[in-house]
Motif scaffolding. Structure first.
Motif, PDB file in Angstrom:
ATOM      1  N   SER A 104      57.025  38.011  47.902  1.00  0.00           N
ATOM      2  CA  SER A 104      58.151  38.689  47.243  1.00  0.00           C
ATOM      3  C   SER A 104      57.657  39.784  46.308  1.00  0.00           C
ATOM      4  O   SER A 104      58.217  40.883  46.284  1.00  0.00           O
ATOM      5  CB  SER A 104      59.004  37.687  46.460  1.00  0.00           C
ATOM      6  OG  SER A 104      59.632  36.788  47.336  1.00  0.00           O
ATOM      7  N   LEU A 105      56.601  39.497  45.556  1.00  0.00           N
ATOM      8  CA  LEU A 105      56.049  40.507  44.650  1.00  0.00           C
ATOM      9  C   LEU A 105      55.437  41.669  45.436  1.00  0.00           C
ATOM     10  O   LEU A 105      55.525  42.827  45.008  1.00  0.00           O
ATOM     11  CB  LEU A 105      54.989  39.890  43.744  1.00  0.00           C
ATOM     12  CG  LEU A 105      55.490  38.943  42.673  1.00  0.00           C
ATOM     13  CD1 LEU A 105      54.315  38.269  41.959  1.00  0.00           C
ATOM     14  CD2 LEU A 105      56.376  39.670  41.665  1.00  0.00           C
ATOM     15  N   PRO A 147      47.942  40.780  47.407  1.00  0.00           N
ATOM     16  CA  PRO A 147      48.736  39.605  47.036  1.00  0.00           C
ATOM     17  C   PRO A 147      47.932  38.311  46.899  1.00  0.00           C
ATOM     18  O   PRO A 147      48.250  37.468  46.062  1.00  0.00           O
ATOM     19  CB  PRO A 147      49.775  39.501  48.153  1.00  0.00           C
ATOM     20  CG  PRO A 147      49.917  40.914  48.640  1.00  0.00           C
ATOM     21  CD  PRO A 147      48.547  41.509  48.520  1.00  0.00           C
ATOM     22  N   GLU A 148      46.861  38.149  47.700  1.00  0.00           N
ATOM     23  CA  GLU A 148      46.062  36.922  47.576  1.00  0.00           C
ATOM     24  C   GLU A 148      45.300  36.867  46.248  1.00  0.00           C
ATOM     25  O   GLU A 148      44.771  35.810  45.877  1.00  0.00           O
ATOM     26  CB  GLU A 148      45.109  36.746  48.756  1.00  0.00           C
ATOM     27  CG  GLU A 148      44.097  37.842  48.918  1.00  0.00           C
ATOM     28  CD  GLU A 148      44.551  38.983  49.820  1.00  0.00           C
ATOM     29  OE1 GLU A 148      43.663  39.748  50.245  1.00  0.00           O
ATOM     30  OE2 GLU A 148      45.748  39.130  50.103  1.00  0.00           O
ATOM     31  N   ASN A 149      45.260  37.964  45.508  1.00  0.00           N
ATOM     32  CA  ASN A 149      44.595  37.987  44.198  1.00  0.00           C
ATOM     33  C   ASN A 149      45.571  37.951  43.028  1.00  0.00           C
ATOM     34  O   ASN A 149      45.157  38.045  41.875  1.00  0.00           O
ATOM     35  CB  ASN A 149      43.687  39.218  44.093  1.00  0.00           C
ATOM     36  CG  ASN A 149      42.464  39.078  44.967  1.00  0.00           C
ATOM     37  OD1 ASN A 149      41.815  38.036  44.970  1.00  0.00           O
ATOM     38  ND2 ASN A 149      42.162  40.098  45.738  1.00  0.00           N
ATOM     39  N   ARG A 168      48.363  51.834  32.175  1.00  0.00           N
ATOM     40  CA  ARG A 168      47.146  51.449  32.895  1.00  0.00           C
ATOM     41  C   ARG A 168      47.376  50.293  33.864  1.00  0.00           C
ATOM     42  O   ARG A 168      46.523  50.008  34.690  1.00  0.00           O
ATOM     43  CB  ARG A 168      46.019  51.125  31.912  1.00  0.00           C
ATOM     44  CG  ARG A 168      46.274  49.966  31.010  1.00  0.00           C
ATOM     45  CD  ARG A 168      45.140  49.747  29.999  1.00  0.00           C
ATOM     46  NE  ARG A 168      45.359  48.557  29.230  1.00  0.00           N
ATOM     47  CZ  ARG A 168      46.197  48.451  28.209  1.00  0.00           C
ATOM     48  NH1 ARG A 168      46.899  49.490  27.823  1.00  0.00           N
ATOM     49  NH2 ARG A 168      46.340  47.316  27.577  1.00  0.00           N
ATOM     50  N   ALA A 169      48.535  49.613  33.754  1.00  0.00           N
ATOM     51  CA  ALA A 169      48.824  48.510  34.683  1.00  0.00           C
ATOM     52  C   ALA A 169      50.333  48.319  34.811  1.00  0.00           C
ATOM     53  O   ALA A 169      51.077  48.453  33.838  1.00  0.00           O
ATOM     54  CB  ALA A 169      48.188  47.218  34.196  1.00  0.00           C
ATOM     55  N   LEU A 170      50.756  48.011  36.034  1.00  0.00           N
ATOM     56  CA  LEU A 170      52.126  47.611  36.332  1.00  0.00           C
ATOM     57  C   LEU A 170      52.089  46.115  36.575  1.00  0.00           C
ATOM     58  O   LEU A 170      51.209  45.625  37.290  1.00  0.00           O
ATOM     59  CB  LEU A 170      52.634  48.333  37.585  1.00  0.00           C
ATOM     60  CG  LEU A 170      54.010  47.914  38.103  1.00  0.00           C
ATOM     61  CD1 LEU A 170      55.104  48.434  37.176  1.00  0.00           C
ATOM     62  CD2 LEU A 170      54.221  48.440  39.531  1.00  0.00           C
ATOM     63  N   TYR A 171      53.030  45.380  35.984  1.00  0.00           N
ATOM     64  CA  TYR A 171      53.003  43.927  36.128  1.00  0.00           C
ATOM     65  C   TYR A 171      54.399  43.352  36.306  1.00  0.00           C
ATOM     66  O   TYR A 171      55.409  44.007  36.017  1.00  0.00           O
ATOM     67  CB  TYR A 171      52.329  43.278  34.910  1.00  0.00           C
ATOM     68  CG  TYR A 171      53.087  43.434  33.603  1.00  0.00           C
ATOM     69  CD1 TYR A 171      54.147  42.588  33.274  1.00  0.00           C
ATOM     70  CD2 TYR A 171      52.743  44.419  32.699  1.00  0.00           C
ATOM     71  CE1 TYR A 171      54.836  42.732  32.085  1.00  0.00           C
ATOM     72  CE2 TYR A 171      53.414  44.567  31.507  1.00  0.00           C
ATOM     73  CZ  TYR A 171      54.468  43.719  31.195  1.00  0.00           C
ATOM     74  OH  TYR A 171      55.154  43.873  30.012  1.00  0.00           O
TER      75      TYR A 171
END
Length: 179
Positions: A17-18, A33-35, A83-86
């Motif tokens: 989903s993410l 996605p596996e990380n 610097r990051a999208l979360y």
């Protein structure tokens, strides 16, 4: 010397989903996605003796009960220079208690205190040269974030190689939480 951190795994269906949020953001290096994971405590580079001590001491923290996690929104770190999208995690007393227990255990093992405030999240992309306006537009165009909930049956000790970030991460040991 292993580079270690503790965290929570993201189930395959939640990761899928993410992963649907991937793409369309200039300067984004998307995490596989596996990380995907929720970091509880970054430990860093330690020698093998310290790594073994930490792994053993984490056994004492597996007395926490299972609890649910709920991802509720997209956000960024970095303010005007993202610097990051979360994907953000809804605050939870159980999650906060587990993270605080990891912090206390690691300090007792001789690790320095974590200087940053705990902000539970799943990093979706590392950003470079992406403007705050581009990120705001991406989040607005992504539409409503449908919350994603899942149970936490265990926490894990991860290792990673010295890299720019984003994996690959290896589960070195897992610590089941009682139901």
């Amino acid at each position: 010397m292993p580079r270690l951190f503790t965290g929570l795994e993201i189930p395959v269906d939640a990761a899928f989903s993410l992963s649907l949020k991937r793409g369309g953001l200039t300067g984004a290096r998307w995490i596989d996605p596996e990380n995907y994971h929720i970091t509880l405590r970054f430990i860093g580079d330690v020698d093998n003796g310290m790594a073994d001590e930490i792994a053993d001491n984490l056994d004492y923290l597996s007395q926490s009960l299972r609890f649910p996690v709920r991802l509720t929104h997209l956000g960024t770190f970095g303010g005007d220079k993202p610097r990051a999208l979360y994907a953000g995690v809804e605050p939870s007393e159980a999650l906060t208690r587990l993270q605080a227990a990891h912090e206390r255990m690691l300090q007792r093992s001789g690790m320095p205190a974590e200087g940053r405030k705990f902000v539970p999240h799943v990093t979706l992309a590392r950003l470079r040269g992406t403007s705050a306006a581009d990120v705001a537009r991406f989040i607005a165009e992504a539409g409503r974030f449908e919350p994603i909930s899942f149970p936490v049956p265990r926490f894990v000790l991860y290792s990673s190689r010295d890299s720019v970030g984003g994996g690959p991460y290896v589960v070195e040991q897992s610590y089941p939480l009682p139901a």
